[in-house]
Design a protein around this motif. Structure first.
Motif, PDB file in Angstrom:
ATOM      1  N   ASN A 159       0.878  -1.165   0.000  1.00  0.00           N
ATOM      2  CA  ASN A 159       0.000   0.000   0.000  1.00  0.00           C
ATOM      3  C   ASN A 159       0.913   1.212   0.000  1.00  0.00           C
ATOM      4  O   ASN A 159       1.408   1.623   1.040  1.00  0.00           O
ATOM      5  CB  ASN A 159      -0.893  -0.049   1.239  1.00  0.00           C
ATOM      6  N   GLU A 160       1.191   1.718  -1.192  1.00  0.00           N
ATOM      7  CA  GLU A 160       2.108   2.846  -1.300  1.00  0.00           C
ATOM      8  C   GLU A 160       1.438   4.115  -0.781  1.00  0.00           C
ATOM      9  O   GLU A 160       0.284   4.093  -0.383  1.00  0.00           O
ATOM     10  CB  GLU A 160       2.526   3.029  -2.748  1.00  0.00           C
ATOM     11  N   THR A 161       2.194   5.181  -0.800  1.00  0.00           N
ATOM     12  CA  THR A 161       1.654   6.443  -0.295  1.00  0.00           C
ATOM     13  C   THR A 161       0.624   6.961  -1.278  1.00  0.00           C
ATOM     14  O   THR A 161       0.929   7.691  -2.215  1.00  0.00           O
ATOM     15  CB  THR A 161       2.788   7.480  -0.121  1.00  0.00           C
ATOM     16  N   VAL A 162      -0.582   6.521  -1.083  1.00  0.00           N
ATOM     17  CA  VAL A 162      -1.682   6.859  -1.977  1.00  0.00           C
ATOM     18  C   VAL A 162      -2.763   7.518  -1.112  1.00  0.00           C
ATOM     19  O   VAL A 162      -3.026   7.043  -0.012  1.00  0.00           O
ATOM     20  CB  VAL A 162      -2.233   5.585  -2.648  1.00  0.00           C
ATOM     21  N   PRO A 163      -3.388   8.608  -1.577  1.00  0.00           N
ATOM     22  CA  PRO A 163      -4.457   9.218  -0.776  1.00  0.00           C
ATOM     23  C   PRO A 163      -5.521   8.197  -0.406  1.00  0.00           C
ATOM     24  O   PRO A 163      -5.825   7.285  -1.194  1.00  0.00           O
ATOM     25  CB  PRO A 163      -5.032  10.286  -1.717  1.00  0.00           C
ATOM     26  N   ASN A 164      -6.100   8.342   0.768  1.00  0.00           N
ATOM     27  CA  ASN A 164      -7.093   7.341   1.182  1.00  0.00           C
ATOM     28  C   ASN A 164      -8.419   7.482   0.438  1.00  0.00           C
ATOM     29  O   ASN A 164      -9.382   6.762   0.720  1.00  0.00           O
ATOM     30  CB  ASN A 164      -7.288   7.323   2.705  1.00  0.00           C
ATOM     31  N   ARG A 165      -8.482   8.401  -0.524  1.00  0.00           N
ATOM     32  CA  ARG A 165      -9.621   8.433  -1.449  1.00  0.00           C
ATOM     33  C   ARG A 165      -9.596   7.214  -2.372  1.00  0.00           C
ATOM     34  O   ARG A 165     -10.607   6.885  -2.993  1.00  0.00           O
ATOM     35  CB  ARG A 165      -9.569   9.703  -2.312  1.00  0.00           C
ATOM     36  N   PHE A 166      -8.424   6.582  -2.472  1.00  0.00           N
ATOM     37  CA  PHE A 166      -8.292   5.390  -3.313  1.00  0.00           C
ATOM     38  C   PHE A 166      -8.459   4.154  -2.434  1.00  0.00           C
ATOM     39  O   PHE A 166      -7.722   3.981  -1.457  1.00  0.00           O
ATOM     40  CB  PHE A 166      -6.903   5.337  -3.963  1.00  0.00           C
ATOM     41  N   SER A 167      -9.407   3.301  -2.767  1.00  0.00           N
ATOM     42  CA  SER A 167      -9.594   2.100  -1.965  1.00  0.00           C
ATOM     43  C   SER A 167      -9.698   0.883  -2.884  1.00  0.00           C
ATOM     44  O   SER A 167     -10.615   0.776  -3.697  1.00  0.00           O
ATOM     45  CB  SER A 167     -10.825   2.206  -1.061  1.00  0.00           C
ATOM     46  N   PRO A 168      -8.743  -0.038  -2.744  1.00  0.00           N
ATOM     47  CA  PRO A 168      -8.808  -1.270  -3.517  1.00  0.00           C
ATOM     48  C   PRO A 168      -9.695  -2.278  -2.798  1.00  0.00           C
ATOM     49  O   PRO A 168      -9.849  -2.233  -1.586  1.00  0.00           O
ATOM     50  CB  PRO A 168      -7.353  -1.741  -3.514  1.00  0.00           C
ATOM     51  N   LEU A 193      -9.514  -7.609  -8.696  1.00  0.00           N
ATOM     52  CA  LEU A 193      -9.023  -6.502  -7.866  1.00  0.00           C
ATOM     53  C   LEU A 193      -9.598  -5.225  -8.445  1.00  0.00           C
ATOM     54  O   LEU A 193      -9.266  -4.831  -9.560  1.00  0.00           O
ATOM     55  CB  LEU A 193      -7.494  -6.437  -7.870  1.00  0.00           C
ATOM     56  N   ASN A 194     -10.490  -4.610  -7.688  1.00  0.00           N
ATOM     57  CA  ASN A 194     -11.154  -3.396  -8.144  1.00  0.00           C
ATOM     58  C   ASN A 194     -10.557  -2.190  -7.437  1.00  0.00           C
ATOM     59  O   ASN A 194      -9.982  -2.297  -6.349  1.00  0.00           O
ATOM     60  CB  ASN A 194     -12.653  -3.492  -7.872  1.00  0.00           C
ATOM     61  N   LEU A 195     -10.688  -1.048  -8.096  1.00  0.00           N
ATOM     62  CA  LEU A 195     -10.165   0.200  -7.533  1.00  0.00           C
ATOM     63  C   LEU A 195     -11.284   1.219  -7.487  1.00  0.00           C
ATOM     64  O   LEU A 195     -11.864   1.547  -8.524  1.00  0.00           O
ATOM     65  CB  LEU A 195      -9.009   0.721  -8.400  1.00  0.00           C
TER      66      LEU A 195
END
Lengths: 115, 117
Positions: free
Chosen positions: A57-66, A74-76
């Motif tokens: 889980n890289e530094t990705v805004p938490n607006r992105f949820s897999p 695997l949905n995004l």
């Protein structure tokens, strides 16, 4: 016969909206990934799942949820879309062992444009 | 920290001439190295990999790459370029310092290869 398939291929939406991109692989692979390719073609890993478990889980805004309902999917989901989210999102998969270990098979990409 | 550098954004070569696309890497342990190719509006396709063994690795479409540990390089080569080889090429290195097969793959920024007739 497509090995890694993503839908939709193109997505145009307004800022603030929520959207999802779906990915399915029929290769029997155990690990699936989401990569983001920006306008300069730079590829960066976002997430990785192994047998439905989140392992990267890289530094990705938490607006992105897999979400991985099973190891073939695997949905995004992206909430509150921003202009900077415009990119091509690639799903990929790999097997854990054997000759094909470490080799990623990529989908064709989903081009997201946020207006 | 793991990283990959592709020093050339663009490589132009005439059809029939040899081509080289350069890649250098930095890893803490032994590297797993890869080359992928991306055609316009397509996903990346695997070309070849180096895990262990012979330093010269042969891959798809007549491409090969040479692992050079002392120079930390993994340049992609082809003896005779084709117009159809024109594409974006990515070098990648895998993080192995945890001894896991599930490590991250770090990509270079890509090199646009153009082969002119």
């Amino acid at each position: 016969d497509t090995a890694v398939s993503q839908t939709p291929k193109y997505l145009v939406t307004q800022m603030g909206n929520d959207k999802s991109i779906k990915c399915e692989q029929n290769l029997g692979h155990d690990t699936m990934y989401w990569y983001k390719q920006d306008s300069k073609k730079f590829l960066k890993i976002m997430f990785s799942y192994n047998n439905k478990e989140l392992i990267i889980n890289e530094t990705v805004p938490n607006r992105f949820s897999p979400k991985s309902p099973d190891k073939a999917h695997l949905n995004l989901h992206i909430n509150s879309l921003e202009l900077g989210d415009s990119a091509v999102y690639f799903c990929a998969s790999s097997q854990d062992r054997g000759q094909g270990a470490n080799v990623l098979t990529f989908g064709a990409g989903s081009r997201l444009t946020v207006l | 920290a793991q990283s990959v550098a592709q020093p050339e954004d663009q490589v132009n070569v005439a059809e029939g001439n040899p081509l080289t696309v350069k890649c250098t890497y930095s890893v803490s342990g032994n590297p797993y190295l890869f080359w992928y190719v991306q055609y316009p509006n397509r996903g990346l396709q695997f070309l070849l990999k180096y895990i262990t063994g012979d330093n010269l690795v042969k891959g798809s479409y007549g491409f090969e790459a040479e692992f050079n540990k002392s120079q930390t390089s993994f340049h992609l080569k082809k003896p005779s370029a084709l117009v159809s080889d024109s594409a974006l090429y990515f070098c990648a290195v895998r993080d192995t310092d945890r001894g896991s097969t599930l490590g991250r793959l770090y990509f270079g920024r890509g090199t646009q290869l153009t082969v002119w007739p």
